[in-house]
Design a protein around this motif. Sequence first.
Motif, PDB file in Angstrom:
ATOM      1  N   LEU A 349       0.812  -1.220   0.000  1.00 41.52           N
ATOM      2  CA  LEU A 349       0.000   0.000   0.000  1.00 41.52           C
ATOM      3  C   LEU A 349       0.848   1.274   0.000  1.00 41.52           C
ATOM      4  N   THR A 353       0.781   3.833  -3.105  1.00 49.03           N
ATOM      5  CA  THR A 353       0.320   5.211  -2.953  1.00 49.03           C
ATOM      6  C   THR A 353       1.300   6.188  -3.580  1.00 49.03           C
ATOM      7  N   PRO A 369      -2.920   5.489   4.264  1.00 48.44           N
ATOM      8  CA  PRO A 369      -3.780   4.344   3.935  1.00 48.44           C
ATOM      9  C   PRO A 369      -3.443   3.088   4.740  1.00 48.44           C
ATOM     10  N   GLY A 373      -5.887   1.158   7.305  1.00 46.06           N
ATOM     11  CA  GLY A 373      -6.155  -0.269   7.155  1.00 46.06           C
ATOM     12  C   GLY A 373      -5.871  -1.044   8.432  1.00 46.06           C
ATOM     13  N   TRP A 412      -9.421  -2.622  -5.652  1.00 44.21           N
ATOM     14  CA  TRP A 412      -8.041  -2.128  -5.627  1.00 44.21           C
ATOM     15  C   TRP A 412      -7.506  -1.733  -7.007  1.00 44.21           C
ATOM     16  N   TYR A 418      -6.189   9.315  -4.153  1.00 43.55           N
ATOM     17  CA  TYR A 418      -5.879   9.179  -2.728  1.00 43.55           C
ATOM     18  C   TYR A 418      -7.122   8.807  -1.922  1.00 43.55           C
ATOM     19  N   ILE A 421      -7.949   5.116  -2.502  1.00 46.67           N
ATOM     20  CA  ILE A 421      -6.991   4.241  -1.825  1.00 46.67           C
ATOM     21  C   ILE A 421      -7.327   4.137  -0.337  1.00 46.67           C
ATOM     22  N   ILE A 422      -7.680   5.258   0.260  1.00 42.29           N
ATOM     23  CA  ILE A 422      -8.051   5.247   1.677  1.00 42.29           C
ATOM     24  C   ILE A 422      -9.328   4.435   1.894  1.00 42.29           C
ATOM     25  N   SER A 425      -8.462   0.790   1.709  1.00 46.54           N
ATOM     26  CA  SER A 425      -7.728   0.361   2.903  1.00 46.54           C
ATOM     27  C   SER A 425      -8.672   0.143   4.076  1.00 46.54           C
TER      28      SER A 425
END
Length: 518
Positions: A349, A353, A369, A373, A412, A418, A421-422, A425
Amino acid sequence: MNDDARHQPPKETLDRPASALTFVDDSRAPKQVEPRTRRPSATQPNTDEGFSSLRPIRSNEIGVMEGVLAMREPDEEDEKEGSSDGKEGASALEPEWTYPDGGLRAWLVVFGCWCFAASQLSTGMVWGVLVQYLHQNVYPDTPLSVLNVCGGLGNFVSSVGALLAGRLGDKYGYEKIIALGAVLFCITLMLSAFTYKNLVGLFLVQGCMLGAAIGFGFPLTMSMPSMWFKKRRGLATGIATSGTGFGGAILSLILRALLPRRDPRLKAGLLSCLQGYRNTMLIWSAMNVAISIFAFNLIKTREPPRKPGESRVEKNWLPRGVWKDGAFYSLGICVFIGIFGYLCPFTFLVTYTTVKVPSMSSGLQPAIPLVIGNAASGAGRVMSGFLADRFGPVNMLFASFFVGGLLQAIFWPFADTYGKIIAFSFLYGLTASWFVSLLPVASAQLFGMRSLATITGFMVLVNAPGMFVGAVIGGVVLTGSGGSYKAVAYYGGGTMLVGAAALLYARFQREPRLLARF
């Protein structure tokens, strides 16, 4: 008829094996399940070999890592003794034993276990932060897949060592083995500060030695709440286990702030003097010395009394007849294959990122992230016990691998901002981490309470190969695909989905109804 004869249990009760008794909550009157008369087949567990058809198991009846311990299981002589005196359930197999199920001392034990989980067991959750720094600043010419072997080696050693540590703890005492693991962990971090520039030293110290130290504490600290709680065992053990996720989140922030190289162009300050891999490892070691001393004074074991001449450890590693049970192979294949893809997001991750959002490649932003997670996985492990009570542990174990696989394979690859991605996670950490808490509960649901220690311990051993090379294969896929993280997501998600599918045999062999709680 005299009074003794009038109160004597019927002969069929005396002859009935202890495994045919239903384990129920203390608040309910115990009920007996009539033993089956038809001959058991290969697909139906043999009650004479230690398995029985029990009511649905609730998560508060077994601790998260209780099955890893080398707890003594009732043997055939115990069953005969239990049946001959007419007692029901587990009380016929062991002396009377009660649980505080609360109180300041019990909750302090839970908090002590949480501290150990947050400071030591969370190490595998922050490898992504460490490997990114090592790849960029120490080993720029070494493929990421090779560096990930170090993290995988640590996971493998800790998984194998956990089974051995359980037996050592049961034989010599939990506190002694936990203390040994804590001392080894702190010393290993100190050594890593001076050996990380040598690839062999990195693998030996941060792979083998650190993994062994984690393995010593893993099963014992996670099982200790089960000694103090029964009705609230799921909640207490879930809180203790959540330290891995919450600790990983906090540790990710600390390591990310300390790891950057000191910039000579900037004015020297306190933080800049502490930065760098060597200083980070020394600070991390000092933090663990303080936390370990604090946590060690909180934990305390409660061992039930043993019968005269009773052994402290279980003699048999696997119960008789388990090799003929298809559900055993179904669960084993599920864990063996599904675990290969589980650690991929946590490993990649941070680097993912920085690639997808180059404007956030410095400071703490790439690690956010991973922090989210890890924190979500802590909350998810607490939540999994409640969901297992409502929908069934086997169903939720399937859901953990299935939903985690879908999130990797579908979400994914398209998380290119961004915010996305968060979101990935958070959702992945919240759901994919359930199997850690549900494995012993699902084992109890499938095979009953008898011989649960050896069965669950074997399942922990089964996931060791995936812990070792799962992320390494992900690195090979990344390199072989020319740096395509979509290929990594498909690999990780695909293995988790295959693992979930493998569990369906055990699920429908035991309970053919589609919507049943099981």
